[in-house]
Write a protein that holds these residues in place. Structure first.
Motif, PDB file in Angstrom:
ATOM      1  N   HIS A   3       0.818  -1.215   0.000  1.00 14.47           N
ATOM      2  CA  HIS A   3       0.000   0.000   0.000  1.00 14.47           C
ATOM      3  C   HIS A   3       0.857   1.273   0.000  1.00 14.47           C
ATOM      4  CE1 HIS A   3      -2.448  -3.190   1.958  1.00 14.47           C
ATOM      5  NE2 HIS A   3      -3.419  -2.682   1.220  1.00 14.47           N
ATOM      6  N   TYR A   4       2.173   1.092  -0.191  1.00 16.93           N
ATOM      7  CA  TYR A   4       3.093   2.231  -0.027  1.00 16.93           C
ATOM      8  C   TYR A   4       2.772   3.375  -0.989  1.00 16.93           C
ATOM      9  CZ  TYR A   4       7.430   4.910   0.233  1.00 16.93           C
ATOM     10  OH  TYR A   4       8.343   5.916   0.386  1.00 16.93           O
ATOM     11  N   THR A   5       2.561   3.056  -2.251  1.00 23.39           N
ATOM     12  CA  THR A   5       2.315   4.125  -3.235  1.00 23.39           C
ATOM     13  C   THR A   5       1.014   4.874  -2.951  1.00 23.39           C
ATOM     14  OG1 THR A   5       1.324   2.481  -4.721  1.00 23.39           O
ATOM     15  CG2 THR A   5       3.658   3.031  -5.055  1.00 23.39           C
ATOM     16  N   VAL A   6       0.049   4.185  -2.353  1.00 18.56           N
ATOM     17  CA  VAL A   6      -1.218   4.844  -2.003  1.00 18.56           C
ATOM     18  C   VAL A   6      -1.046   5.682  -0.745  1.00 18.56           C
ATOM     19  CG1 VAL A   6      -3.623   4.467  -1.352  1.00 18.56           C
ATOM     20  CG2 VAL A   6      -2.554   3.007  -3.085  1.00 18.56           C
ATOM     21  N   LEU A   7      -0.373   5.097   0.265  1.00 15.40           N
ATOM     22  CA  LEU A   7      -0.169   5.815   1.532  1.00 15.40           C
ATOM     23  C   LEU A   7       0.692   7.051   1.345  1.00 15.40           C
ATOM     24  CD1 LEU A   7       0.471   2.830   3.980  1.00 15.40           C
ATOM     25  CD2 LEU A   7      -1.544   4.304   3.912  1.00 15.40           C
ATOM     26  N   MET A   8       1.764   6.927   0.556  1.00 16.95           N
ATOM     27  CA  MET A   8       2.711   8.037   0.391  1.00 16.95           C
ATOM     28  C   MET A   8       2.536   8.671  -0.985  1.00 16.95           C
ATOM     29  SD  MET A   8       3.928   7.941   3.333  1.00 16.95           S
ATOM     30  CE  MET A   8       5.101   9.283   3.175  1.00 16.95           C
ATOM     31  N   HIS A   9       1.301   9.018  -1.286  1.00 20.62           N
ATOM     32  CA  HIS A   9       0.997   9.729  -2.539  1.00 20.62           C
ATOM     33  C   HIS A   9       1.716  11.077  -2.533  1.00 20.62           C
ATOM     34  CE1 HIS A   9      -1.425  12.008  -5.475  1.00 20.62           C
ATOM     35  NE2 HIS A   9      -1.664  10.828  -6.017  1.00 20.62           N
ATOM     36  N   PRO A  10       2.219  11.529  -3.691  1.00 21.42           N
ATOM     37  CA  PRO A  10       2.963  12.809  -3.726  1.00 21.42           C
ATOM     38  C   PRO A  10       2.225  13.973  -3.076  1.00 21.42           C
ATOM     39  CG  PRO A  10       3.208  11.667  -5.812  1.00 21.42           C
ATOM     40  CD  PRO A  10       2.254  10.847  -4.991  1.00 21.42           C
ATOM     41  N   ARG A  11       0.934  14.046  -3.281  1.00 23.46           N
ATOM     42  CA  ARG A  11       0.178  15.158  -2.680  1.00 23.46           C
ATOM     43  C   ARG A  11       0.203  15.062  -1.157  1.00 23.46           C
ATOM     44  NH1 ARG A  11      -6.183  16.703  -3.964  1.00 23.46           N
ATOM     45  NH2 ARG A  11      -6.258  18.573  -2.651  1.00 23.46           N
ATOM     46  N   PHE A  12       0.065  13.834  -0.637  1.00 25.29           N
ATOM     47  CA  PHE A  12       0.100  13.639   0.811  1.00 25.29           C
ATOM     48  C   PHE A  12       1.483  13.972   1.361  1.00 25.29           C
ATOM     49  CE2 PHE A  12       0.466  10.654   4.521  1.00 25.29           C
ATOM     50  CZ  PHE A  12      -0.412  11.338   5.347  1.00 25.29           C
ATOM     51  N   CYS A  13       2.525  13.598   0.634  1.00 27.48           N
ATOM     52  CA  CYS A  13       3.896  13.924   1.059  1.00 27.48           C
ATOM     53  C   CYS A  13       4.100  15.431   1.142  1.00 27.48           C
ATOM     54  CB  CYS A  13       4.915  13.316   0.092  1.00 27.48           C
ATOM     55  SG  CYS A  13       4.993  11.513   0.141  1.00 27.48           S
ATOM     56  N   HIS A  14       3.579  16.156   0.149  1.00 29.17           N
ATOM     57  CA  HIS A  14       3.695  17.614   0.176  1.00 29.17           C
ATOM     58  C   HIS A  14       2.940  18.204   1.368  1.00 29.17           C
ATOM     59  CE1 HIS A  14       5.080  17.078  -4.004  1.00 29.17           C
ATOM     60  NE2 HIS A  14       5.663  18.254  -3.841  1.00 29.17           N
ATOM     61  N   MET A  15       1.794  17.613   1.697  1.00 28.95           N
ATOM     62  CA  MET A  15       1.030  18.079   2.858  1.00 28.95           C
ATOM     63  C   MET A  15       1.801  17.849   4.156  1.00 28.95           C
ATOM     64  SD  MET A  15      -2.818  16.821   1.817  1.00 28.95           S
ATOM     65  CE  MET A  15      -3.466  17.167   3.450  1.00 28.95           C
ATOM     66  N   LEU A  16       2.454  16.675   4.282  1.00 26.52           N
ATOM     67  CA  LEU A  16       3.221  16.377   5.486  1.00 26.52           C
ATOM     68  C   LEU A  16       4.401  17.338   5.632  1.00 26.52           C
ATOM     69  CD1 LEU A  16       3.376  12.459   5.442  1.00 26.52           C
ATOM     70  CD2 LEU A  16       1.965  13.922   6.901  1.00 26.52           C
ATOM     71  N   ALA A  17       5.096  17.582   4.528  1.00 21.09           N
ATOM     72  CA  ALA A  17       6.232  18.505   4.575  1.00 21.09           C
ATOM     73  C   ALA A  17       5.768  19.914   4.929  1.00 21.09           C
ATOM     74  CB  ALA A  17       6.964  18.507   3.228  1.00 21.09           C
ATOM     75  N   ALA A  18       4.662  20.348   4.324  1.00 19.08           N
ATOM     76  CA  ALA A  18       4.130  21.685   4.617  1.00 19.08           C
ATOM     77  C   ALA A  18       3.731  21.792   6.084  1.00 19.08           C
ATOM     78  CB  ALA A  18       2.933  21.979   3.719  1.00 19.08           C
ATOM     79  N   ALA A  19       3.161  20.701   6.631  1.00 20.26           N
ATOM     80  CA  ALA A  19       2.749  20.714   8.040  1.00 20.26           C
ATOM     81  C   ALA A  19       3.952  20.908   8.958  1.00 20.26           C
ATOM     82  CB  ALA A  19       2.026  19.413   8.385  1.00 20.26           C
ATOM     83  N   SER A  20       5.080  20.293   8.627  1.00 15.67           N
ATOM     84  CA  SER A  20       6.271  20.447   9.472  1.00 15.67           C
ATOM     85  C   SER A  20       6.773  21.893   9.442  1.00 15.67           C
ATOM     86  CB  SER A  20       7.373  19.488   9.017  1.00 15.67           C
ATOM     87  OG  SER A  20       7.843  19.809   7.733  1.00 15.67           O
ATOM     88  N   TRP A  21       6.771  22.501   8.255  1.00 13.92           N
ATOM     89  CA  TRP A  21       7.221  23.896   8.148  1.00 13.92           C
ATOM     90  C   TRP A  21       6.264  24.844   8.857  1.00 13.92           C
ATOM     91  CZ3 TRP A  21      11.750  25.727   5.973  1.00 13.92           C
ATOM     92  CH2 TRP A  21      12.510  24.798   5.260  1.00 13.92           C
ATOM     93  N   VAL A  22       4.968  24.659   8.646  1.00 10.44           N
ATOM     94  CA  VAL A  22       3.961  25.543   9.259  1.00 10.44           C
ATOM     95  C   VAL A  22       3.993  25.424  10.775  1.00 10.44           C
ATOM     96  CG1 VAL A  22       1.486  25.972   9.514  1.00 10.44           C
ATOM     97  CG2 VAL A  22       2.462  25.601   7.242  1.00 10.44           C
ATOM     98  N   SER A  23       4.082  24.200  11.298  1.00  8.57           N
ATOM     99  CA  SER A  23       4.110  24.028  12.753  1.00  8.57           C
ATOM    100  C   SER A  23       5.340  24.694  13.362  1.00  8.57           C
ATOM    101  CB  SER A  23       4.103  22.531  13.104  1.00  8.57           C
ATOM    102  OG  SER A  23       5.259  21.886  12.597  1.00  8.57           O
ATOM    103  N   GLY A  24       6.477  24.592  12.672  1.00 11.17           N
ATOM    104  CA  GLY A  24       7.701  25.217  13.172  1.00 11.17           C
ATOM    105  C   GLY A  24       7.602  26.726  13.236  1.00 11.17           C
TER     106      GLY A  24
END
Length: 312
Positions: free
Chosen positions: A132-153
């Motif tokens: 399920h890796y490609t579904v779980l780590m969809h590019p859009r979801f990855c961008h959301m996770l990265a953005a969340a780390s920057w915004v929270s910081g």
């Protein structure tokens, strides 16, 4: 009525740094400059290689590129000022410069704590949920996770910075550190700062202890999955990528916990400076080496980039 703090009225702070060891300042300048150049070259190498080689357009290298960019910004927010102070007699930083430095150091440090959690989740999904890796780590979801780390910081840092500079700073303007950080600035205050210290402790726990627990939980699940593996090649690949990430996590979180979570009475201010020097200078320079040494994906990308694979 509280007096307006002297630092803002005078317009500068004095960063004492390592002035207690004047005979070491030249040595520290050379060593820190070397590590800073290693940080710039190593992290730029990862960012450029991950962008140019299509085989590295994966979630793992997307997050690694974000980590490299974070490390570049993190070191640049404090190290150039430190080098200037070590080289010359002037060890001052403007009041506005100190505010900006405090904001970015806190923001980027917090963002890195969160990003390392995202990277551990990526490794968890790759090892424990491969189908399920490609579904779980969809590019859009990855961008959301990265953005969340920057915004929270940057959001958390804004709150910390405002609370810190609201505190009236009295007396001298000498900050007993090599960059503007919350505990060192609070020591200049002439009022009770227990509320600020409690806030710092709570927020540090949230952004250090909680991420660390999540990372360890991810690697606990990975360890269970690894023990069930039969393929030697698969085991080697898991140990290669996960081992590198765990080493980076250790090099970052252990010094940060020593600074922000251990009681200040348990360590001297000088010890705190050298611990801070480790996670602001040494760790960002080692991250590219840890992730690229013995990494077949990176070696293959380099060969493709310079054309060696076509010649063989």
């Amino acid at each position: 009525m509280m007096k307006k703090n002297n630092a803002s009225s005078e317009g500068y702070f004095v960063l004492l740094g390592f002035s207690n060891w004047p005979h070491l300042e030249l040595v520290l300048f050379v060593v820190i400059l070397m590590f800073y150049l290693m940080t710039l070259v190593g992290n730029l190498f990862i960012i450029i290689l991950s962008y140019l080689d299509s085989h590295l357009h994966t979630p793992m290298y997307f997050f690694l590129s974000n980590l490299s960019f974070l490390d570049l910004c993190y070191t640049t927010s404090s190290i150039p000022q430190l080098l200037v102070n070590l080289w010359g007699p002037e060890k001052t930083i403007s009041y506005n410069g100190c505010m900006i430095q405090l904001y970015f150091v806190l923001a980027l440090g917090t963002a890195e704590c969160v990003l390392l959690v995202m990277m551990s989740y990526d490794r968890y999904a790759a090892v424990c949920r491969p189908l399920h890796y490609t579904v779980l780590m969809h590019p859009r979801f990855c961008h959301m996770l990265a953005a969340a780390s920057w915004v929270s910081g940057f959001t958390t840092s804004a709150l910390h910075s405002i609370f810190t500079f609201w505190v009236p700073l009295c007396g001298h303007r000498q900050v007993d550190h090599f960059f503007c950080e919350v505990p060192a600035l609070l020591r200049l205050s002439c009022v009770d700062t227990r509320t600020n210290e409690l806030t710092l402790m709570v927020m540090s726990s949230i952004f250090v202890i909680v991420p660390l627990m999540l990372i360890l939980s991810s690697y606990g699940a990975i360890a269970q999955a690894v023990l069930r593996m039969q393929s030697t090649t698969g085991l080697q690949k898991v140990f290669g990528t996960c081992g590198a990430h765990l080493m980076v996590v250790s090099l970052f979180f252990i010094p940060v916990m020593c600074i922000y979570l251990l009681p200040s009475s348990g360590k001297s201010q000088d010890q705190g400076k050298f611990i801070a020097l480790f996670y602001t200078v040494v760790t960002p320079s080692l991250n590219p080496l840890i992730y690229t040494l013995r990494n077949k994906d990176v070696k293959g990308a380099v060969k493709r980039l310079i054309g060696w694979d076509r010649e063989m």
